[in-house]
Design a protein around this motif. Structure first.
Motif, PDB file in Angstrom:
ATOM      1  N   UNK A  79      21.360  25.914   5.335  1.00  0.00           N
ATOM      2  CA  UNK A  79      21.333  24.386   5.718  1.00  0.00           C
ATOM      3  C   UNK A  79      21.408  23.804   4.117  1.00  0.00           C
ATOM      4  N   UNK A  80      21.080  24.472   3.152  1.00  0.00           N
ATOM      5  CA  UNK A  80      21.411  23.805   1.766  1.00  0.00           C
ATOM      6  C   UNK A  80      22.812  23.915   1.469  1.00  0.00           C
ATOM      7  N   UNK A  81      23.431  25.093   1.732  1.00  0.00           N
ATOM      8  CA  UNK A  81      25.051  25.234   1.441  1.00  0.00           C
ATOM      9  C   UNK A  81      25.874  24.430   2.539  1.00  0.00           C
ATOM     10  N   UNK A  82      25.275  24.178   3.570  1.00  0.00           N
ATOM     11  CA  UNK A  82      26.074  23.221   4.636  1.00  0.00           C
ATOM     12  C   UNK A  82      26.121  21.868   3.917  1.00  0.00           C
ATOM     13  N   UNK A  83      24.968  21.365   3.597  1.00  0.00           N
ATOM     14  CA  UNK A  83      24.910  20.209   3.086  1.00  0.00           C
ATOM     15  C   UNK A  83      25.854  19.672   1.960  1.00  0.00           C
ATOM     16  N   UNK A  84      25.805  20.884   1.106  1.00  0.00           N
ATOM     17  CA  UNK A  84      26.665  20.641  -0.131  1.00  0.00           C
ATOM     18  C   UNK A  84      28.255  20.870   0.232  1.00  0.00           C
ATOM     19  N   UNK A  85      28.462  21.467   1.259  1.00  0.00           N
ATOM     20  CA  UNK A  85      29.890  21.633   1.512  1.00  0.00           C
ATOM     21  C   UNK A  85      30.485  20.666   2.476  1.00  0.00           C
ATOM     22  N   UNK A  86      29.548  20.027   3.084  1.00  0.00           N
ATOM     23  CA  UNK A  86      29.938  18.759   3.942  1.00  0.00           C
ATOM     24  C   UNK A  86      30.196  17.477   2.920  1.00  0.00           C
ATOM     25  N   UNK A  87      29.336  17.611   1.985  1.00  0.00           N
ATOM     26  CA  UNK A  87      29.465  16.310   0.787  1.00  0.00           C
ATOM     27  C   UNK A  87      30.605  16.653   0.391  1.00  0.00           C
ATOM     28  N   UNK A 139      35.333  25.960  -5.059  1.00  0.00           N
ATOM     29  CA  UNK A 139      33.947  25.942  -4.166  1.00  0.00           C
ATOM     30  C   UNK A 139      33.324  24.790  -4.115  1.00  0.00           C
ATOM     31  N   UNK A 140      32.659  24.419  -3.095  1.00  0.00           N
ATOM     32  CA  UNK A 140      31.414  23.482  -3.196  1.00  0.00           C
ATOM     33  C   UNK A 140      30.367  23.768  -3.788  1.00  0.00           C
ATOM     34  N   UNK A 141      29.850  24.993  -3.700  1.00  0.00           N
ATOM     35  CA  UNK A 141      28.294  25.429  -4.341  1.00  0.00           C
ATOM     36  C   UNK A 141      28.596  26.685  -4.716  1.00  0.00           C
ATOM     37  N   UNK A 142      27.816  27.209  -5.862  1.00  0.00           N
ATOM     38  CA  UNK A 142      27.512  28.312  -6.230  1.00  0.00           C
ATOM     39  C   UNK A 142      25.905  28.727  -5.960  1.00  0.00           C
ATOM     40  N   UNK A 143      25.687  29.979  -5.450  1.00  0.00           N
ATOM     41  CA  UNK A 143      24.455  30.313  -5.496  1.00  0.00           C
ATOM     42  C   UNK A 143      24.114  31.465  -6.221  1.00  0.00           C
ATOM     43  N   UNK A 144      23.060  31.406  -7.040  1.00  0.00           N
ATOM     44  CA  UNK A 144      22.576  32.341  -7.896  1.00  0.00           C
ATOM     45  C   UNK A 144      21.242  32.716  -7.347  1.00  0.00           C
ATOM     46  N   UNK A 145      20.881  34.060  -7.281  1.00  0.00           N
ATOM     47  CA  UNK A 145      19.442  34.716  -6.755  1.00  0.00           C
ATOM     48  C   UNK A 145      18.791  35.249  -8.155  1.00  0.00           C
ATOM     49  N   UNK A 226      17.022  16.305   0.374  1.00  0.00           N
ATOM     50  CA  UNK A 226      15.827  16.914   1.371  1.00  0.00           C
ATOM     51  C   UNK A 226      15.702  15.843   2.575  1.00  0.00           C
ATOM     52  N   UNK A 227      16.275  14.721   2.587  1.00  0.00           N
ATOM     53  CA  UNK A 227      16.209  13.984   3.836  1.00  0.00           C
ATOM     54  C   UNK A 227      17.217  14.532   4.663  1.00  0.00           C
ATOM     55  N   UNK A 228      18.391  14.788   4.214  1.00  0.00           N
ATOM     56  CA  UNK A 228      19.483  15.448   5.107  1.00  0.00           C
ATOM     57  C   UNK A 228      19.004  16.845   5.500  1.00  0.00           C
ATOM     58  N   UNK A 229      18.316  17.628   4.559  1.00  0.00           N
ATOM     59  CA  UNK A 229      17.972  18.642   4.924  1.00  0.00           C
ATOM     60  C   UNK A 229      17.042  18.894   6.387  1.00  0.00           C
ATOM     61  N   UNK A 230      16.084  17.607   6.596  1.00  0.00           N
ATOM     62  CA  UNK A 230      15.163  17.362   7.553  1.00  0.00           C
ATOM     63  C   UNK A 230      16.068  17.462   8.938  1.00  0.00           C
ATOM     64  N   UNK A 231      17.123  16.684   8.875  1.00  0.00           N
ATOM     65  CA  UNK A 231      17.903  16.526  10.043  1.00  0.00           C
ATOM     66  C   UNK A 231      18.555  17.815  10.368  1.00  0.00           C
ATOM     67  N   UNK A 232      19.050  18.577   9.517  1.00  0.00           N
ATOM     68  CA  UNK A 232      19.456  19.971   9.816  1.00  0.00           C
ATOM     69  C   UNK A 232      18.396  20.913  10.158  1.00  0.00           C
ATOM     70  N   UNK A 233      17.245  20.769   9.844  1.00  0.00           N
ATOM     71  CA  UNK A 233      16.033  21.448  10.035  1.00  0.00           C
ATOM     72  C   UNK A 233      15.711  21.281  11.738  1.00  0.00           C
ATOM     73  N   UNK A 234      15.783  20.003  12.108  1.00  0.00           N
ATOM     74  CA  UNK A 234      15.515  19.725  13.420  1.00  0.00           C
ATOM     75  C   UNK A 234      16.686  20.161  14.337  1.00  0.00           C
TER      76      UNK A 234
END
Length: 364
Positions: A79-87, A139-145, A226-234
């Motif tokens: 969901x986090x990556x989806x939000x950043x890509x959509x934006x 890219x829209x987002x970089x993920x670091x673990x 986080x508000x947007x993440x709640x929509x995707x969580x649902x």
């Protein structure tokens, strides 16, 4: 019965096991609930005092405006990556070749969200600044673990984190933290969680790994995120009617174990040193940077399993119940130190490594 089952059964029958916090059984939840008022109202569909209070607590701890509790980290990170890509209007993200999203999620990011991953760095090392600067695609987002689990929990140094964060902000690339084991790396960095998270636009943390809760995750960032993440969580079905067993256990074990992370870290260094003194045995990293590391044996899975079972029977101490094959001549397993290590008598532990050293010499 397979050799794997033989090893697992022998491990379970030992008096002491040196990894983890203990068995994952119903007592884990009973312990967390023991002081909770049975009349306390549960959360419902993502709202209520239990979930609201915990989300606020974790947002403050992580130094973010807001946080959302998810039933799983897999859901939270996609969901986090989806939000950043959509934006940004660009469905491309970058991460390590051995990222969880790439190797453990059945291509969920690609199949559910149609996001294309760009793989950075050699699979045997962590991502460095030059890997990010050298990306050929936008890219829209970089993920670091942090830490990079599949290569023994290796970490970039703090200076590298700062330089990557600065570069991403200059280039308009969102930076997301896969902090499944964030709590465990704070002793190495000598930083607070908020100081680490300040470098990232969004952060995920887990509550069943080093913390030892039942399940669940937090996704944190600014309020609009986080508000947007709640929509995707649902949309993902993550708003179960009640999540309180996961939230209460997460909060309980967070309080029980957060202050022990330095202890686990120091114990992992001690244990790795014992392994590295044995013939044909080595750890990655050679000195751990968190409470986890990998143990590699110059011996086939079949031969090393037989050695480990013999050690368990002779000493009553279990090292692992799961050995993996690298190739026909090498095998390894993952160590994660928790509460149990401190309960193992040191003199008895020394016997384990005496036997291991002699046994490895015998097969070399």
């Amino acid at each position: 019965m397979t050799n794997k089952n033989h090893l697992s059964e022998a491990f379970k029958q030992t008096k002491h096991q040196i990894v983890g916090h203990g068995r994952r059984d119903i007592q884990t939840l009973k312990e967390a609930l023991k002081d909770i008022d049975g009349q306390q109202e549960s959360d419902m569909y993502g709202t209520g005092k239990i979930i609201d209070d915990f989300q606020t607590k974790m947002a403050r701890f992580l130094g973010k405006e807001a946080a959302v509790f998810f039933p799983s980290g897999t859901m939270a990170q996609q969901i986090a990556l989806r939000i950043w890509c959509d934006r940004k209007g660009l469905k491309k993200v970058a991460y390590h070749p051995l990222c969880h999203l790439e190797i453990h999620e059945e291509d969920g990011l690609k199949e559910l969200h149609h996001i294309e991953p760009i793989l950075l760095a050699d699979k045997n090392r962590v991502i460095q600044l030059e890997d990010v600067v050298g990306m050929k695609e936008e890219v829209s987002c970089l993920l670091l673990e942090l830490p990079q689990r599949e290569i023994g929990g290796q970490l970039p140094d703090y200076k590298t984190l700062v330089s990557i964060s600065t570069y991403c902000r200059e280039k308009g690339i969102k930076l997301h933290l896969d902090g499944a084991r964030l709590f465990e790396v704070l002793p190495y960095y000598q930083k607070t969680a908020a100081e680490i998270c300040e470098l990232f636009d969004s952060v995920y943390v887990s509550f069943y790994k080093g913390i030892g809760g039942l399940a669940g995750a937090i996704l944190a960032g600014d309020e609009s995120f986080t508000n947007e993440s709640k929509v995707w969580k649902r949309r993902h079905g993550g708003d179960l009617i009640s999540l309180y067993p996961y939230i209460i256990s997460a909060d309980y074990y967070f309080e029980q174990r957060l202050h022990k992370m330095n202890q686990y870290y120091q114990e992992s260094i001690e244990l790795a040193s014992l392994f590295n003194q044995c013939h044909s045995v080595s750890t990655i990293p050679s000195e751990p940077v968190s409470n986890m590391f990998h143990v590699h044996f110059d011996g086939s899975k079949e031969k090393v399993e037989a050695i480990l079972i013999d050690i368990y029977q002779k000493t009553g101490i279990g090292l692992t119940g799961n050995l993996r094959e690298v190739n026909k001549k090498e095998s390894y397993y993952e160590v994660s130190i928790g509460d149990r290590y401190a309960d193992v008598p040191k003199e008895e532990l020394k016997k384990v490594f005496d036997v291991l050293d002699k046994s490895m010499r015998a097969i070399s």
